[in-house]
Scaffold this active site. Sequence first.
Site, short mmCIF file in Angstrom:
data_model
loop_
_atom_site.label_atom_id
_atom_site.label_comp_id
_atom_site.label_asym_id
_atom_site.label_seq_id
_atom_site.Cartn_x
_atom_site.Cartn_y
_atom_site.Cartn_z
N GLU A 34 0.82 -1.21 0.00
CA GLU A 34 0.00 0.00 0.00
C GLU A 34 0.86 1.26 0.00
OE1 GLU A 34 -4.37 0.21 1.65
OE2 GLU A 34 -2.96 0.65 3.26
N HIS A 90 8.97 -26.93 0.71
CA HIS A 90 8.29 -28.03 0.04
C HIS A 90 7.15 -27.54 -0.86
CE1 HIS A 90 10.34 -31.22 2.35
NE2 HIS A 90 10.41 -30.28 3.28
N LYS A 117 -13.62 1.70 -2.32
CA LYS A 117 -14.51 2.01 -1.21
C LYS A 117 -15.79 2.69 -1.70
CE LYS A 117 -10.79 2.51 2.20
NZ LYS A 117 -10.09 3.44 3.13
#
Length: 441
Positions: A284, A310, A425
């Site tokens: 951000e 792994h 938003k």
Amino acid sequence: MTAANRLMIDMTNFFSDAVGEDGVAESEVEALSPRLDGLRDRLARWRSGNEPSFFHLPFEPEHLETVYEWGQEITAGFEQLLVLGMGGSSLGGEMLVHCLGGSEEFSDVLFIDNVDPVRIEETLEGVEWSGTMVLAISKSGNTAETLAQLLTLLPHMERAIGARAVKDHLVVITEDERGGLAEVGRTLRAPIVPHPPVGGRYSVLSTVGLLPGYVAGVDVEGIIDGASSMAERCLSGDMRENPAFWGGATQYLLAEQGKNQTILMPYFERLNKVGSWFRQLWAESLGKLDAAGNHRGLTPARALGATDQHSQLQLYLQGPADKQFTLFIADEMVYYGDRIPARFKDIPAVSPLAGHSVGELLAAEFMATRETLTRNGRPNRTIRMPALDAFTLGELIMLLEVETVVVAELLGVDPFDQPAVEEGKILTREYLARMEGQLSL
């Protein structure tokens, strides 16, 4: 804390002497020094407290006073703390609790950091409201998810303890007294604690992160001591003596030559949440348009040693050469864990393990990963902690925050805004308005 006990940053394998053409030259890093003069000046102003900043938080004793005041009240009167928030409002506190929490006097610190209805429902099933304090955090006070979290659980609280008692079980942390969270808090007559004037992702060293940490038994004074020690180191004008300038500038140069994915890989499971906190901080702060309109940024990812050897190491070694690695190890790990008995030592696969502790195995896996990354020309550095304690975690937090603003300075972006996020938003609220009870997506 002596110099020998400090956080140790080994940058050797970031440089071309170790990894060849995939590394950078130390002289290139030093050449960036003049471009950071403006940031040096700002850091000095931030340190003096002339401007609000994350950098000054470790030098503001009033934050600790607030943490102690509320922390003691919560631990004395409640058995559980439920923290509501999104992003920087919760990730910093979660990191401290996960890394160093473990109070024998306080049963649990829970976090709701999403609006997944199943997750919320499952969390609330385990809450005994009469012994629970709720801490709702939003810098702006208008974070839709945090408001939804609080308003969703409010009826549960009121049914369990009565509407009048809610004010004694709720604390709000917010900066904007006119924001929605503050309005809800005032309506419920709950206390409101000021959020510092810094971005949420830089707020871990304030009440936002330290209060949940304190309640969980974290040595918050040690966190602050470590952070202030690292902040002083980051004021050095010498590139090589300044760990954040040296580290940040090197990571910037690696990104400029195409290694723009930053992999954090701790070999200590308690440090795993550092990766979650760092992802927001790095992404951000750096993912922006620069003044010329170019898309800039480095992509953070987290891995865990030895688990992800792994699942990810094959990609890291033979996949695209677009990554740089930061490995974490705590020296004390080698002394942890039971020893593997010699009972089955005649089995070839068991023989190398017999007599060693699992901590020694983990340390050996770390050394092997570091060496194989280096042999394959994959730039990597090691951050070593003498021990995973409050002081070294405080150092690490400040180091990563200052490195972030160093890289932002060189990229030509503002590390403290997030303009692109605002569009999402706005659209979220528009979609809510359109839905009007419709369940179809």
